[in-house]
Write an enzyme that holds these catalytic residues in place. Structure first.
Site, PDB file in Angstrom:
ATOM      1  N   VAL A 150       0.897  -1.129  -0.076  1.00 57.87           N
ATOM      2  CA  VAL A 150       0.056  -0.142   0.000  1.00 57.87           C
ATOM      3  C   VAL A 150       0.841   1.242  -0.083  1.00 57.87           C
ATOM      4  O   VAL A 150       1.704   1.269   0.810  1.00 57.87           O
ATOM      5  CB  VAL A 150      -1.104  -0.136   1.237  1.00 57.87           C
ATOM      6  CG1 VAL A 150      -1.588   1.518   1.425  1.00 57.87           C
ATOM      7  CG2 VAL A 150      -1.890  -1.160   1.215  1.00 57.87           C
ATOM      8  N   VAL A 182      -1.902  -3.175   6.777  1.00 57.37           N
ATOM      9  CA  VAL A 182      -0.917  -2.866   6.010  1.00 57.37           C
ATOM     10  C   VAL A 182      -1.350  -1.243   5.610  1.00 57.37           C
ATOM     11  O   VAL A 182      -0.513  -0.533   5.628  1.00 57.37           O
ATOM     12  CB  VAL A 182      -0.744  -3.491   4.565  1.00 57.37           C
ATOM     13  CG1 VAL A 182       0.109  -2.931   3.546  1.00 57.37           C
ATOM     14  CG2 VAL A 182      -0.053  -4.960   4.832  1.00 57.37           C
ATOM     15  N   ALA A 203       4.564   3.981   3.062  1.00 55.73           N
ATOM     16  CA  ALA A 203       3.897   2.694   2.545  1.00 55.73           C
ATOM     17  C   ALA A 203       4.284   1.668   3.323  1.00 55.73           C
ATOM     18  O   ALA A 203       5.050   1.848   4.370  1.00 55.73           O
ATOM     19  CB  ALA A 203       4.744   2.458   1.133  1.00 55.73           C
ATOM     20  N   LYS A 204       3.627   0.607   3.175  1.00 57.49           N
ATOM     21  CA  LYS A 204       3.815  -0.652   3.787  1.00 57.49           C
ATOM     22  C   LYS A 204       3.718  -1.907   3.054  1.00 57.49           C
ATOM     23  O   LYS A 204       2.873  -1.934   2.120  1.00 57.49           O
ATOM     24  CB  LYS A 204       2.966  -0.820   5.021  1.00 57.49           C
ATOM     25  CG  LYS A 204       3.706  -1.555   6.278  1.00 57.49           C
ATOM     26  CD  LYS A 204       4.807  -0.683   6.848  1.00 57.49           C
ATOM     27  CE  LYS A 204       5.315  -1.477   8.151  1.00 57.49           C
ATOM     28  NZ  LYS A 204       6.196  -0.362   8.762  1.00 57.49           N
ATOM     29  N   GLY A 205       4.189  -3.118   3.155  1.00 57.09           N
ATOM     30  CA  GLY A 205       3.969  -4.172   2.551  1.00 57.09           C
ATOM     31  C   GLY A 205       3.662  -5.372   3.469  1.00 57.09           C
ATOM     32  O   GLY A 205       4.180  -5.436   4.602  1.00 57.09           O
TER      33      GLY A 205
END
Ligand code: NAD
Length: 427
Positions: free
Chosen positions: A70, A94, A115-117
């Site tokens: 995201v 996320v 962001a994050k995953g």
């Protein structure tokens, strides 16, 4: 007022943790003058990618895994954020973590969005070979979505330097030459930065020390309890011990331990490195996991997952300083209870654990410029940024007469909203 259409936005991310991040945003946004037209667009993640991909297990069986990335906003530069391997990760979690990354980067003044995953997997159920396959395949799927000027990953729960090395190698092989700046938190040998591994935990310890100093509490009289004994928790423990404090409680997802006269953190680290978990450690008293957070101590450092301090245990925690090494460890209901109690200083996550992304930024800069900084240079610049950020939060807190969390959020959110407003909407 939000446009009626906006009320249908983002059901995609609906989850406890996403609602928690949205609620924090709403409370902070109410305190500052965000133009109406920037209100909703500053809040919601810009875009996401979900992938379902196969890996071949060592026994030849092909298994499918689900992964996410995201990107919250790209208004200030590329997005930046960790990659989590955990069996219960979902896209809502996320998305919330990506939002917090945005406010954190803006708070400390980095030219990044958040962001994050995540990949829904228990990494300890995989062999090293399988973990490599999973990491490489996830990066392969992400290639159209990431880039050194678009989105730069880093380690988070369940991932580490080795995972970052495989990801960097996969991306570089695709491009045709080494691209170290595609991820941060890499080994030093391939463009990692001095000081990155310890930056989040040591930064957390640094903030705890600063507030203890302000409160007139001697480090030698300080006891510390830490939940989570991975990268952040163990480095925070080492940092606090170096400052002269006593770590009396530690725990991970397998077991928790107490020792009134201080746990030997070096020995606990040796044990965890050998056994991958704390379970079976014999040099402190085994206690039930749910008692760890309720131990009486000066500093409590949650350094595991979100929402561990909630309305059920917030009235029972017995610390003077709550230093949030983890992201989102305290629910909004718990925040209210702690505020009413009035006896605990919270160092909010987006300030407290920001050391990690600051040194990730340094690593990215070094990689883009093909240069390397000494450890002394990294630590000096890190300290300057952490202290400047801390002072700006204190000033904002006085200005708005609000909690430290709200002050940190209003600074971060306000800067993102200002950038979005200045850039306008593409017609
Ligand atoms: P990690 O995988 O290295 O360690 C996580 C630790 O938490 C492990 O010891 C694990 O056993 C423990 N844990 C997991 N579930 C638990 C449970 N239910 N009860 C008790 N312990 C549990 O991860 P990390 O990188 O240290 O990240 C920890 C937290 O810090 C996360 O919230 C992460 O988002 C945040 N954070 C990490 C960084 C970074 O640089 N790694 C930066 C900023 C914030």
């Amino acid at each position: 007022m939000p446009h009626p259409n906006n009320s249908t936005l983002s059901t995609l991310y609906d989850s406890d943790v996403f609602r928690m991040a949205c609620r924090q945003y709403d409370l902070a946004a109410e305190m500052i003058d965000i133009p109406d037209e920037a209100l909703e667009r500053t809040k919601y993640p810009k875009r996401c990618l979900t992938v379902i991909f196969p890996i071949r297990r060592d026994d030849g069986v092909v298994e499918m895994y689900e992964g996410y990335r995201v990107q919250h906003h790209l208004s200030l530069g590329p997005t930046k954020g960790g990659l989590r391997f955990h069996q219960s990760v979902n896209i809502g979690e996320v998305a919330a973590l990506a939002m917090w990354m945005s406010w954190k980067c803006a708070l400390v003044g980095l030219p990044y969005g958040g962001a994050k995953g995540g990949v829904k997997v228990n990494p300890s159920s995989l062999s090293v070979h399988e973990l490599e396959g999973l990491s490489r395949r996830y990066m392969q799927e992400m290639i159209p979505f990431v880039g050194t000027d678009t989105d730069v990953m880093a380690p988070d729960v369940g991932t580490n330097e080795q995972v970052m090395a495989w990801m960097m190698d996969t991306y570089s092989t695709h491009i045709g030459h080494s691209v170290p700046a595609i991820v941060t938190g890499k080994p030093l040998s391939i463009g990692g930065s001095e000081g990155r591994r310890e930056a989040t935990g040591r930064g957390t310890a640094y903030f705890a020390k600063s507030y203890l100093n302000e409160m007139g509490i001697e480090l030698s009289d300080t006891t510390v309890v830490i939940q989570g004994f991975g990268n952040v928790g163990s480095e925070a423990a080492l940092g606090m011990v170096e400052y002269g404090a006593k770590v009396i409680g530690i725990g991970d997802h397998t077991a928790s331990f107490f020792k009134a006269d201080g746990i030997d953190i070096g020995r606990a680290l040796e044990y965890a490195a050998k056994n991958r978990v704390l379970e079976g450690f014999t040099e402190a008293e085994l206690i039930p996991n749910d008692q760890l957070l309720e131990l009486e101590c000066t500093v409590l450092i949650p350094a595991a997952l979100e929402r561990v301090i909630d309305e059920n245990n917030a009235s029972r925690i017995k610390c003077q300083v709550l230093a949030e090494g983890a992201n989102g460890p305290t629910t909004n209901a718990a925040d209210r209870i702690i505020e009413e109690r009035g006896d605990i200083e919270i160092i909010p996550d987006i300030l407290c654990n920001s050391g990690g992304v600051v040194v990730s930024y340094f690593e990215w800069l070094q990689d883009l410029q093909s240069t390397y900084w000494t450890r002394g240079q990294v630590l000096k610049k890190l300290k300057e940024i952490l202290e400047r950020s801390r002072l700006s939060v204190e000033e904002e807190r006085r200005r708005l007469n609000c909690s430290r969390r709200m002050a940190a959020l209003t600074l971060g959110i306000g800067r993102v909203a200002e950038a979005k407003h200045a850039r306008g909407i593409f017609p």
